[in-house]
Write an enzyme that holds these catalytic residues in place. Structure first.
Site, PDB file in Angstrom:
ATOM      1  N   LYS A 241      19.943 117.796  79.451  1.00 23.22           N
ATOM      2  CA  LYS A 241      20.049 116.577  79.839  1.00 23.22           C
ATOM      3  C   LYS A 241      18.188 116.800  79.375  1.00 23.22           C
ATOM      4  O   LYS A 241      17.312 116.877  79.377  1.00 23.22           O
ATOM      5  CB  LYS A 241      20.260 116.175  80.569  1.00 23.22           C
ATOM      6  CG  LYS A 241      21.732 116.258  81.164  1.00 23.22           C
ATOM      7  CD  LYS A 241      22.493 115.182  80.029  1.00 23.22           C
ATOM      8  CE  LYS A 241      24.105 115.229  80.082  1.00 23.22           C
ATOM      9  NZ  LYS A 241      24.512 114.310  81.264  1.00 23.22           N
ATOM     10  N   ARG A 281      29.999 121.518  84.271  1.00 16.03           N
ATOM     11  CA  ARG A 281      30.600 120.877  82.912  1.00 16.03           C
ATOM     12  C   ARG A 281      28.945 121.783  82.433  1.00 16.03           C
ATOM     13  O   ARG A 281      27.665 120.475  82.270  1.00 16.03           O
ATOM     14  CB  ARG A 281      30.402 119.403  82.739  1.00 16.03           C
ATOM     15  CG  ARG A 281      30.680 119.000  81.988  1.00 16.03           C
ATOM     16  CD  ARG A 281      30.774 117.682  80.946  1.00 16.03           C
ATOM     17  NE  ARG A 281      31.328 117.536  80.346  1.00 16.03           N
ATOM     18  CZ  ARG A 281      30.904 117.081  78.878  1.00 16.03           C
ATOM     19  NH1 ARG A 281      29.426 117.096  78.995  1.00 16.03           N
ATOM     20  NH2 ARG A 281      31.815 116.409  77.433  1.00 16.03           N
TER      21      ARG A 281
END
Length: 301
Positions: A241, A281
């Protein structure tokens, strides 16, 4: 958590007759994007002539399973900030053939990453076991009924805004109050909607990176264990991210691209596990599995 249910039972998720037992320890979800524009691996599974390369996608899924993925999460629409919204028809075209192929070739749990009822229904008919809704049942009012009809387990994520309206920002502060309180309140409401629709097999996701400042993302990671009060397993989606890239980029330099954020991801994943995450995830299953094994070894010695 249902009335009379203990913490161990809440960690046993019925995925359309298949048990995801999180009471035995955290699990890994492998990301399989069929989109041409995802922030990290967009287009990698597309043929040069157009369309999904199903053989290549299947090989990638099988590799992630060998490396330790218990769930494969298939997504056909990018949720990166500013991503273009696509039609239900196009999303079905990108995902359903792969779900059909994967469920014939393996017994792995299959998740469909969608907030659209029409896509979810086709995915469940094709053999998917979970619905991974980034909106926490707020974008499509018809989705809970579809999940109920097919007895699907659900992953409900916090997001304050649709991806098309999100903008990446390097702001480190926020004037919107306590991020943990906002996420908790949102997810509590999402759980209530699910339970109203007789959906009880629920996983929650705080939505790292979705409409949150850099500081808010780190506060969320640090306080992740507080979400345990909601009585549901926690999924952490931190993989590569932007807020991690921002944190590890030397001052004055251009932010490191997703391809160079793996060490930061492994560190964040490990913190998430320590702070109570039940599912990671990830794009990089092998590396996440090693982190998980190290933590498991620490508990044994």
């Amino acid at each position: 958590m249902k009335s009379g249910e203990d913490a161990s039972t809440a960690l046993q998720i019925n995925c359309r007759g298949r048990l995801l037992d999180l009471s035995s320890g955290p699990k890994i979800m492998g990301i399989l994007n069929t989109t041409p524009d995802s922030f990290f691996d967009g287009g990698s599974l597309h043929k040069k002539s157009g369309g999904i390369d199903l053989d290549r996608a299947l090989d990638h899924a099988l590799e992630m399973i060998r490396e330790g993925a218990s769930i494969i999460d298939i997504g056909g629409e990018s949720s990166r900030p500013g991503a273009e919204k696509i039609s239900v028809r196009e999303e079905i075209k990108r995902t359903i053939p792969l779900i059909e192929l994967l469920q014939r070739k393996t017994d792995v749990l299959i998740s469909i990453d969608t907030y659209k009822a029409g896509v979810a229904e086709k995915a469940l008919q094709a053999g998917a076991h979970l619905i991974n809704d980034i909106s926490g049942f707020t974008f499509d009012a018809a989705l809970p009924a579809v999940c109920r009809h097919y007895s699907a387990a659900v992953i409900l994520m916090h997001t304050p805004v649709k991806p098309q309206s999100m903008l990446w920002s390097t702001d480190t502060g926020s004037d919107k109050g306590d991020i943990l309180a906002r996420v908790s309140c949102f997810l509590e409401q999402s759980i209530a909607v699910a339970e109203k629709n007789s959906i009880h097999d629920i996983i929650i996701d705080p939505g790292f990176g979705f409409g949150k400042s850099v500081e808010e993302n780190f506060r969320l990671l640090d306080g992740l264990s507080s979400l345990k009060t909601l009585g549901r397993p926690i999924l952490a989606g931190l993989s590569r991210k932007s807020f991690l890239g921002y944190a590890v980029t030397p001052e004055g330099e251009e932010m490191l691209p997703p391809s160079e954020r793996l060490p930061a991801t492994i560190t964040a994943d490990t913190i998430a596990l320590i702070n109570g995450a039940n599912i990671l995830r990830v794009h990089d299953v092998k590396e996440a599995a090693q982190s998980l094994r190290v933590l498991e070894a620490m508990k044994r010695f």
